[in-house]
Design a protein around this motif. Structure first.
Motif, PDB file in Angstrom:
ATOM      1  N   SER A  38       0.806  -0.993   0.047  1.00  0.00           N
ATOM      2  CA  SER A  38       0.165   0.167  -0.472  1.00  0.00           C
ATOM      3  C   SER A  38       0.608   1.451   0.426  1.00  0.00           C
ATOM      4  N   LYS A  39       0.346   2.308  -0.929  1.00  0.00           N
ATOM      5  CA  LYS A  39       1.450   3.346  -0.998  1.00  0.00           C
ATOM      6  C   LYS A  39       1.036   4.668   0.440  1.00  0.00           C
ATOM      7  N   PRO A  40       2.665   5.379   1.028  1.00  0.00           N
ATOM      8  CA  PRO A  40       2.452   5.305   2.347  1.00  0.00           C
ATOM      9  C   PRO A  40       1.373   6.973   1.940  1.00  0.00           C
ATOM     10  N   VAL A  41       0.387   6.881   3.113  1.00  0.00           N
ATOM     11  CA  VAL A  41      -0.484   8.570   3.034  1.00  0.00           C
ATOM     12  C   VAL A  41       0.093   9.599   3.461  1.00  0.00           C
ATOM     13  N   PHE A  42       0.963   8.940   4.323  1.00  0.00           N
ATOM     14  CA  PHE A  42       2.137  10.192   5.357  1.00  0.00           C
ATOM     15  C   PHE A  42       3.014   9.903   5.794  1.00  0.00           C
ATOM     16  N   THR A  43       3.147  11.142   5.128  1.00  0.00           N
ATOM     17  CA  THR A  43       5.488  11.842   5.475  1.00  0.00           C
ATOM     18  C   THR A  43       4.693  11.871   6.933  1.00  0.00           C
ATOM     19  N   VAL A  44       6.069  11.977   8.206  1.00  0.00           N
ATOM     20  CA  VAL A  44       6.294  12.326   9.001  1.00  0.00           C
ATOM     21  C   VAL A  44       7.872  12.903   9.392  1.00  0.00           C
ATOM     22  N   ILE A  45       8.308  14.523   9.909  1.00  0.00           N
ATOM     23  CA  ILE A  45       9.397  14.166  10.141  1.00  0.00           C
ATOM     24  C   ILE A  45       9.302  14.602  11.231  1.00  0.00           C
ATOM     25  N   PRO A  46      10.050  14.294  11.931  1.00  0.00           N
ATOM     26  CA  PRO A  46      10.382  14.431  13.297  1.00  0.00           C
ATOM     27  C   PRO A  46      11.700  15.480  13.573  1.00  0.00           C
ATOM     28  N   LEU A  47      10.541  16.759  14.572  1.00  0.00           N
ATOM     29  CA  LEU A  47      11.480  17.483  14.783  1.00  0.00           C
ATOM     30  C   LEU A  47      12.658  17.801  16.025  1.00  0.00           C
ATOM     31  N   GLY A  48      11.717  16.882  17.030  1.00  0.00           N
ATOM     32  CA  GLY A  48      11.943  16.926  17.647  1.00  0.00           C
ATOM     33  C   GLY A  48      11.411  15.177  18.687  1.00  0.00           C
ATOM     34  N   VAL A  49      12.113  14.185  19.174  1.00  0.00           N
ATOM     35  CA  VAL A  49      10.950  13.256  20.031  1.00  0.00           C
ATOM     36  C   VAL A  49      11.692  13.243  21.026  1.00  0.00           C
ATOM     37  N   LYS A  50      12.530  13.614  22.017  1.00  0.00           N
ATOM     38  CA  LYS A  50      12.663  13.844  23.865  1.00  0.00           C
ATOM     39  C   LYS A  50      11.754  14.024  24.196  1.00  0.00           C
ATOM     40  N   GLY A  51      11.836  13.693  25.929  1.00  0.00           N
ATOM     41  CA  GLY A  51      10.818  14.161  26.546  1.00  0.00           C
ATOM     42  C   GLY A  51      11.388  14.728  27.716  1.00  0.00           C
ATOM     43  N   GLY A  52      13.126  14.821  27.243  1.00  0.00           N
ATOM     44  CA  GLY A  52      12.895  15.746  28.710  1.00  0.00           C
ATOM     45  C   GLY A  52      14.836  15.584  28.002  1.00  0.00           C
ATOM     46  N   GLY A  53      15.959  16.619  28.771  1.00  0.00           N
ATOM     47  CA  GLY A  53      17.013  16.511  28.906  1.00  0.00           C
ATOM     48  C   GLY A  53      18.174  16.799  27.566  1.00  0.00           C
ATOM     49  N   ASP A  54      16.914  17.186  27.054  1.00  0.00           N
ATOM     50  CA  ASP A  54      17.968  18.211  25.915  1.00  0.00           C
ATOM     51  C   ASP A  54      16.697  18.900  25.312  1.00  0.00           C
ATOM     52  N   GLU A  55      17.672  20.238  24.874  1.00  0.00           N
ATOM     53  CA  GLU A  55      16.434  21.473  24.617  1.00  0.00           C
ATOM     54  C   GLU A  55      16.320  21.484  22.540  1.00  0.00           C
ATOM     55  N   SER A  56      17.602  20.398  22.831  1.00  0.00           N
ATOM     56  CA  SER A  56      17.217  20.755  21.137  1.00  0.00           C
ATOM     57  C   SER A  56      16.674  19.631  20.553  1.00  0.00           C
ATOM     58  N   ASP A 208      -7.623  12.474   3.211  1.00  0.00           N
ATOM     59  CA  ASP A 208      -8.026  11.346   2.074  1.00  0.00           C
ATOM     60  C   ASP A 208      -8.971  10.187   3.257  1.00  0.00           C
ATOM     61  N   ASP A 209      -9.313   8.958   2.952  1.00  0.00           N
ATOM     62  CA  ASP A 209      -9.430   7.991   3.990  1.00  0.00           C
ATOM     63  C   ASP A 209      -8.598   7.163   4.701  1.00  0.00           C
ATOM     64  N   GLY A 210      -7.352   8.248   5.114  1.00  0.00           N
ATOM     65  CA  GLY A 210      -6.277   7.185   6.020  1.00  0.00           C
ATOM     66  C   GLY A 210      -6.488   8.762   7.052  1.00  0.00           C
ATOM     67  N   TYR A 211      -5.580   8.068   7.642  1.00  0.00           N
ATOM     68  CA  TYR A 211      -5.685   8.935   9.667  1.00  0.00           C
ATOM     69  C   TYR A 211      -4.034   8.251  10.566  1.00  0.00           C
ATOM     70  N   LEU A 212      -3.700   9.384  10.916  1.00  0.00           N
ATOM     71  CA  LEU A 212      -2.948   9.153  11.671  1.00  0.00           C
ATOM     72  C   LEU A 212      -3.581  10.329  13.417  1.00  0.00           C
ATOM     73  N   LEU A 213      -2.886   9.288  14.329  1.00  0.00           N
ATOM     74  CA  LEU A 213      -3.311   9.789  15.777  1.00  0.00           C
ATOM     75  C   LEU A 213      -1.500   9.709  16.518  1.00  0.00           C
ATOM     76  N   TYR A 214      -1.769  11.373  16.845  1.00  0.00           N
ATOM     77  CA  TYR A 214      -0.791  11.508  18.152  1.00  0.00           C
ATOM     78  C   TYR A 214      -1.225  11.901  18.959  1.00  0.00           C
ATOM     79  N   LEU A 215      -0.758  11.360  19.914  1.00  0.00           N
ATOM     80  CA  LEU A 215      -1.053  10.810  21.530  1.00  0.00           C
ATOM     81  C   LEU A 215       0.368  12.795  22.476  1.00  0.00           C
ATOM     82  N   GLY A 216      -0.243  13.525  22.901  1.00  0.00           N
ATOM     83  CA  GLY A 216       0.709  13.824  23.969  1.00  0.00           C
ATOM     84  C   GLY A 216       0.598  13.037  24.810  1.00  0.00           C
ATOM     85  N   ASP A 217       1.085  13.567  26.223  1.00  0.00           N
ATOM     86  CA  ASP A 217       2.153  12.600  26.942  1.00  0.00           C
ATOM     87  C   ASP A 217       0.304  12.916  28.069  1.00  0.00           C
TER      88      ASP A 217
END
Ligand SMILES: [Zn+2]
Ligand SMILES: [Zn+2]
Length: 334
Positions: A38-56, A208-217
């Protein structure tokens, strides 16, 4: 706007509006397609991934329909450092300011903790006009505590005068889908519990008819004495069953040895897996979760915690979800 009970009907036929004007010829480093062929529906580019420890490198995810260069930014703990790294890796061929101003079409802030919005506030002088979406509790704090002239100039259209009105604060009603200007995505918000009385938000992104779920903390229902995660699983369960849900982005901040009273509204590997069992209940059973991409966000660095989290997750992954550990500026196709 339609109510949550009606949203399935409402958004089936959404025409997509691709924009290839902006170059996005990047190498895809982490590919995870839910269904074979199946073809990808979304592209995600993480700009930051951690929950602390590194402000960059704090929670912040650019999301666009695959092949489109008009992104929304889900949380904004780190913005510029992530863009700079992405440019260095050839993902964007432009200046950081150009990407900030023209690739990010809207922000969605899950809750007003600094590790989820510091990048937005700090870069606001160089940004251009766009909306910031969120639930009421979050936007109030943004206006009252950050863009208050005491903490920072008020770039919003709310709160202390003078209001510079660069950002329009768009308060979301729970469960309603909002069409996001200059993108071909719609987003709905659902409340989460993050160590009562602190609230947080999950964003359901639709293209379209694709979904992505993102949860905050979020904490686990069992510990938060809440039904908010369960309510969310009930809402998205049918989308898992129909394979329209392409990924779940969810936090695991601590390893299993974290004491319950020190979780502060966060998840461990065991708690996440218990929650995924609830999701399976609403999706037609464990089999429907097999290969579902689950992107693990917000790990809190410290000692060898990150290695432990990874090992504990793999060990407890009885439903066979596809665990993805995001890296800053490594695109994920979903
Ligand atoms: Zn956080
Ligand atoms: Zn938080």
């Amino acid at each position: 706007m339609k109510k949550s009970t009606q949203w399935f009907r409402h958004f089936i036929a959404q025409s997509c509006r691709f924009s290839f004007l902006f170059l996005l010829s990047f190498p895809v480093l982490s590919v995870a397609l839910y269904a074979q062929n199946s073809k990808p529906v979304f592209t995600v580019i993480p700009l930051g991934v951690k929950g602390g420890g590194d402000e960059s490198n704090l929670s912040s995810y650019l999301v666009a329909p695959a092949g489109d260069s008009n992104f929304i930014c889900l949380d904004a703990g780190t913005v510029r450092a992530g863009i700079q790294y992405a440019i260095k890796k050839g993902i964007f061929k432009a200046t950081p300011d150009y990407v900030l101003q023209n690739s990010i079409r809207a922000y969605f802030i899950s809750h007003p903790h600094l590790d989820h919005l510091a990048g937005l506030v700090i870069n606001s002088p160089d940004d251009n006009s766009k909306p910031i979406y969120g639930l009421s509790f979050c936007l109030s704090t943004l206006a009252d505590k950050y863009f208050s002239w005491k903490s920072w100039a008020n770039f919003t259209d709310r709160g202390e005068s003078p209001q510079l009105k660069k950002y329009t604060l768009q308060e979301m009603t729970i469960g309603d889908f909002y069409k996001i200007d200059k993108t071909s995505m719609q987003v709905a918000a659902f409340p989460l519990s993050h160590s009562t009385p602190q609230e947080s938000t999950a964003f359901l992104v639709k293209h379209d008819d694709g979904y992505l779920l993102y949860l905050g903390d979020t904490g686990a229902d069992s510990i938060e004495k809440s039904t908010r995660l369960s309510d969310l699983w009930k809402t998205v369960g049918p989308l898992v069953a129909s394979k329209q849900l392409k990924a779940v982005f969810i936090e695991v901040s601590f390893s299993n040895d974290q004491k319950t009273e020190q979780l502060f509204g966060h998840l461990t590997p065991d708690l996440l897996m218990k929650e995924l069992t609830r999701l399976a209940d609403f999706s037609g059973g464990n089999a429907f979760l097999k290969h579902l991409p689950v992107v693990i966000t917000h790990q809190k660095p410290g000692g060898d915690r990150e290695r432990k989290i990874k090992a504990e997750l793999h060990r407890a992954n009885t439903s066979g979800v596809r665990l993805i550990f995001p890296e800053q500026a490594s695109p994920i196709q979903l």
